[in-house]
Scaffold this active site. Structure first.
Site: not given
Ligand code: NAD
Length: 345
Positions: A143, A218, A293
């Site tokens: 997102t 979204k 965010k």
């Molecule tokens: P998270 O922080 O748990 O996971 C993100 C992952 O990306 C981490 O493992 C981190 O180490 C990795 N990362 C960061 N920078 C990186 C890089 N340069 N190279 C490789 N890996 C890297 O986040 P999440 O909860 O999995 O959310 C991910 C996306 O999904 C976000 O944009 C969030 O808004 C969206 N989202 C989350 C949810 C939820 O319930 N958590 C629901 C819908 C959408």
């Protein structure tokens, strides 16, 4: 001309010229043929990405291979160990760098926290050299903001590859159960290719329109969720203070016109819905910082179109204050109810 293109004239010009240049040749992403193998890349094995990648691994043919990368090495190590203990099947490789992912993969899925991470990751892909004859499909499920998504997409398309935005709804539970809803922003010619891939990780794929429109959908949804959560917390709060029983008030709302997801499923008042995060000290669920965010991204999207949002500013401040409060940070976004109670003491 679409509203998105009107809002972003310079970027949409870049999208159009990139689309004209591309010569997208179909590659097998997913078939029962044992002869051709597909190479998948997955970047970002966090709360959402890990279970999504696990579902992908379980559903692609065993002859395929998956290359994963995350800056958090313990996540990739765990993913590889889990795959190996699951027995024979899809080969999993942990990449040493992002460039190793984009070099070997036909399809790359990214699931990253914020716009800056998406920008940095795609810059690395491009720096690694994507100029060979093999066209790749990049699917960004993060997102992020509309502008970054369109810019990144253009920089990929201009090299002859495809990029679609496919943010998700359904949270960690949906990611684990492969019941996510994907909001797809993609040109019509790519939908047939992207849809079966997304269906391995989710239940519904809604094609919203051209690139960028998945993100807009979204952000519009999450704007509404941010508001209905605050409104539910306020309505429940004053009803309870005026002597109403919390469960009775919620049942009344849920068979009346105020009914919404926060009132019915994710009620912010502890004890009203036993399975809701509020009934377990607001642990788990969708973090207040993620909602904060997404609300800021939605406000930025509305600004692109000069669309007036009268509720946005007080809600933005409320989420930011809750996020900064010692007793609320790191909790589910319904914790704004607790914050409002603490703030009004
Ligand atoms: P998270 O922080 O748990 O996971 C993100 C992952 O990306 C981490 O493992 C981190 O180490 C990795 N990362 C960061 N920078 C990186 C890089 N340069 N190279 C490789 N890996 C890297 O986040 P999440 O909860 O999995 O959310 C991910 C996306 O999904 C976000 O944009 C969030 O808004 C969206 N989202 C989350 C949810 C939820 O319930 N958590 C629901 C819908 C959408």
């Amino acid at each position: 001309m679409s509203a998105l293109r009107r809002a972003l004239p310079r970027l949409s010009g870049a999208c159009r010229s990139a689309r004209n240049q591309q010569q997208w040749a179909p590659v097998r992403h997913f078939s029962s043929s044992p002869i051709t193998r597909a190479n998948w890349g997955f970047v970002g094995l966090g709360q959402m990405g890990y279970p999504m990648a696990r579902n992908l691994r379980a559903k692609v043919p065993a002859t395929d291979s998956i290359t994963v990368y995350d800056v958090n090495e313990s996540a990739t190590r765990q993913f590889a160990e889990e795959a190996s203990s699951a027995g024979a099947g899809t080969r999993v490789t942990v990449a040493k760098s992002l460039q190793d992912v984009s070099r070997v993969s036909d399809t790359v899925i990214t699931m990253l926290p914020q716009p800056k991470h998406v920008q940095a990751v795609y810059q690395e892909f491009i720096a690694g050299g994507l100029e060979d004859a093999r066209p790749r499909l990049f699917i960004d499920c993060s997102t992020i903001d509309v502008k970054t998504s369109l810019e990144v997409g253009s920089s990929i398309r201009v090299l002859g590859h495809e990029f679609v935005d496919a943010p998700v709804s359904g949270g960690v539970v949906g990611a684990s159960a492969a019941t996510l809803t994907f909001m797809l922003g993609a040109s019509d010619s790519i939908v047939g290719k992207a849809q079966p891939i997304l269906e391995m990780m989710g239940k519904r794929v809604i094609h919203m329109g051209e690139p960028g429109t998945g993100i807009v959908g979204k952000l519009a949804n999450n704007y509404l969720l941010a508001m209905s959560n605050v409104a539910t917390a306020e309505a429940m709060g004053f009803g309870i203070k005026l002597g109403l029983d919390a469960k009775k008030l919620a049942s009344l709302i849920n068979c009346s016109t105020g009914k919404c997801w926060p009132s019915e499923v994710n009620n912010p008042v502890p004890g009203v819905v036993e399975s809701a995060p509020s009934s377990r000290e607001y642990q788990g669920g969708f973090g207040v910082s993620l909602m904060s965010k997404d609300l800021k991204l939605a406000i930025a999207a509305a600004e692109l179109a000069d669309a007036k949002l009268v509720l946005a500013e007080p809600a933005r401040k409320l989420y930011e204050d809750a996020e900064a409060h010692e007793d609320c940070k790191g909790r589910d976004f319904s914790v704004v109810y607790k914050y409002l109670q603490l703030a009004s003491k």
